[in-house]
Structure formats: structure tokens, C-alpha cells
Scaffold this active site. Sequence first.
Site, PDB file in Angstrom:
ATOM      1  N   ASP A 135       1.032  -1.014   0.008  1.00 59.61           N
ATOM      2  CA  ASP A 135       0.021  -0.042  -0.041  1.00 59.61           C
ATOM      3  C   ASP A 135       0.922   1.281  -0.013  1.00 59.61           C
ATOM      4  OD1 ASP A 135       0.763  -0.071   2.505  1.00 59.61           O
ATOM      5  OD2 ASP A 135      -1.234   0.115   3.486  1.00 59.61           O
ATOM      6  N   SER A 136       2.309   1.110   0.115  1.00 60.11           N
ATOM      7  CA  SER A 136       3.251   2.120  -0.206  1.00 60.11           C
ATOM      8  C   SER A 136       2.817   2.827  -1.292  1.00 60.11           C
ATOM      9  CB  SER A 136       4.497   1.739  -0.054  1.00 60.11           C
ATOM     10  OG  SER A 136       4.699   0.629  -0.808  1.00 60.11           O
ATOM     11  N   GLU A 139      -1.211  -5.684   8.583  1.00 60.78           N
ATOM     12  CA  GLU A 139      -0.308  -4.696   9.539  1.00 60.78           C
ATOM     13  C   GLU A 139      -1.135  -5.250  10.980  1.00 60.78           C
ATOM     14  OE1 GLU A 139       0.194  -0.738   8.726  1.00 60.78           O
ATOM     15  OE2 GLU A 139       0.989  -1.039   7.028  1.00 60.78           O
ATOM     16  N   ASP A 156      -1.236  -6.141  -0.421  1.00 59.27           N
ATOM     17  CA  ASP A 156      -1.256  -5.674   0.747  1.00 59.27           C
ATOM     18  C   ASP A 156      -2.745  -5.022   0.944  1.00 59.27           C
ATOM     19  OD1 ASP A 156       0.043  -4.743   3.191  1.00 59.27           O
ATOM     20  OD2 ASP A 156       1.052  -2.976   2.156  1.00 59.27           O
ATOM     21  N   LYS A 166      -1.218  -9.565   2.833  1.00 61.49           N
ATOM     22  CA  LYS A 166      -0.414  -9.072   3.821  1.00 61.49           C
ATOM     23  C   LYS A 166      -1.184  -8.172   4.774  1.00 61.49           C
ATOM     24  CE  LYS A 166       3.105  -5.741   3.652  1.00 61.49           C
ATOM     25  NZ  LYS A 166       2.657  -4.821   4.775  1.00 61.49           N
ATOM     26  N   GLU A 170       9.017  -4.085  10.418  1.00 62.69           N
ATOM     27  CA  GLU A 170       9.512  -2.992   9.850  1.00 62.69           C
ATOM     28  C   GLU A 170      10.043  -2.129  11.222  1.00 62.69           C
ATOM     29  OE1 GLU A 170       6.860  -0.966   7.203  1.00 62.69           O
ATOM     30  OE2 GLU A 170       7.992   0.977   7.162  1.00 62.69           O
TER      31      GLU A 170
HETATM   32  O1  KIV Z   1       3.300  -1.223   1.644  1.00 64.00           O
HETATM   33  C1  KIV Z   1       4.695  -1.526   1.732  1.00 64.00           C
HETATM   34  O2  KIV Z   1       5.337  -1.343   0.718  1.00 64.00           O
HETATM   35  C2  KIV Z   1       5.230  -2.328   2.915  1.00 64.00           C
HETATM   36  C3  KIV Z   1       6.529  -2.465   3.018  1.00 64.00           C
HETATM   37  C4  KIV Z   1       7.286  -1.351   3.344  1.00 64.00           C
HETATM   38  C5  KIV Z   1       6.799  -3.823   3.746  1.00 64.00           C
HETATM   39  O3  KIV Z   1       4.308  -2.648   3.503  1.00 64.00           O
END
Ligand code: KIV
Length: 277
Positions: free
Chosen positions: A47-48, A118, A86, A116, A185
Site C-alpha cells: 500500500d506504499s 499490519e 497488501d 499482507k 519494519e
Molecule cells: O507497503 C509496503 O510497501 C510495505 C513494505 C514497506 C513492507 O508494507
Amino acid sequence: MDKKKMTLAELQGKKDRGEKITMITAYDYPSARLVDEVGMDMILVGDSLGMVVLGYDSTVPVTMEEMIHHCKAVSRAVTAGFIVGDMPFLSYQASVDRAIENAGRFIKEAACDAVKLEGGSDMAPVVEAIVKAGIPVCAHIGLTPQTATMLSGFKVQGKNAESARAQVKSAKDLEEAGAFMIVMECIPDLVAARITDGLRIPTIGIGAGNHCDGQVLVYHDLVGLFERFTPKFVKQYVNLSPLIKEALLQYKIEVEKSIFPTKEHAFSMTPEEAAKI
Ligand code: KIV
């Protein structure tokens, strides 16, 4: 010849054999192709993308639709890498049912291999439910950007003994809940090493030292395409932004001066045909 598709068993095998796991983010077809061509084990559609591709100030505004859109582009490009989608903020926190439905979209609509999410021990029941629904889950502890406000900012986590113990407990709880991997992280390397050695499943570090079972970086950080800021844990392997700017400027100048296009880039017709126009 197509490379062999990475599997959960092979990722676990890498940890068991002491081989490092490689992971990088990708958000679109061309970057995912490059990443897959070099044989990266895992591709995270993080989600970055909210920050490095869509220009948001944080990952918080990212929607399910945006994630699915980008995951689809990545999975069209990838033949071998294991693709992790994500889950964006509030796509898995409101209820377990919503979490399963949204996780399912990454698999059914976007052809991801896993999701993924969090969070620490509190997220263990959600992880358990998604895994029971048949979807592999990678957990993400330490600095969790979606809830950075709750952590009073983008800070290293687990720096004192109490907070380090909480990270260790989170990792254990998430493994027990069925996560197949844990991203860590911004955790001190000693804490990350303790977690890595105490878990059966692989750990992937980002700002968590060299003892993790693998590493992940954000594509745009690694190749120098995100100029707003660079976290301490990033290693920039190439700085593409100035090269691209130079090429763009050269193109602009050549168009303005009528240097481009030359005959080489144009199409011709026979004089006979030209005479008939
Ligand atoms: O969203 C992302 O790119 C991440 C990584 C920094 C692990 O969660």
C-alpha cells in the site's frame, strides 16, 4: 522457458536451509516484469503505492479498488515470483467477515498468492480467520504505517525491553494464528534477530537488520524514483530520477528546436502515391 512458480513450501524451505528470501515491491506491469525477470522470490504490491505512485501523504487513504487495480497489473506481468497483496487500512479491521471478503478479492480478482496485513497480537484472530478461509497471510509488525498516528509517528518500535517483549509476543501469536511469514519494519536488529530465531516461519526485514530470513525494499526507493524523502533503512542502488529528467529535458529541447523526429522515426510513401494525394 518459464521459471518455476515460487511456493509457500519453497519459501519455508529457504528459511529451513538458511537461504535468504528476496522481496521487493512493484505496483505496475513494467516494474513487475523487471522484478520477475531478475528472479525475485516475492513481489509485494504494497500500500506504499499510495505514496510512491499515487501521491498521497500516507498509506491511509489507499482503497481496496486501488489495490486491486495495481495487483491485477502486477500479476499480469509475473510468472515466477510469489505475489503478496497488501490489505489497505480499514479493509480488515472492522470485522472478520469483511477481512475474509476483502482478502478473497486479492486472490479471486487480482490473482495474488497471499495477502499482507499490519498489526500485532490483536490481529491474530483476523489472521486465523483468513487463513482458515484458505488464504495465506503475511503479517507485518514493528512500525505499522497505517496506524502510525497511534504509534506517535514513524518511529522505530521495540527500543526498550517492554516494547521489545511486545514485538516478540506479537510475532509468536501471529505465527500461532497461521501466518506463513512476518514482515518486521523498523525494529532494532537485536530484537529482530531474537524474533527470527524464535519462529518456525520466515521473517522479512525492512529496517530490521541483517539477521532476518529475508529483506524487502520499496522499488521506487531502491531505484531512486521517489524524491520526497528517503528512510535510513533504504539503500538506493541506482538514482534514476536525474537520468529520466535529463532524457525528458533533451526530448523537450529537440522538439522545440525541430531536431526530433528525424527521417529515422518517420514513415515514408512512394513518390507515385504522394503525387496522387
Ligand atoms: O507497503 C509496503 O510497501 C510495505 C513494505 C514497506 C513492507 O508494507
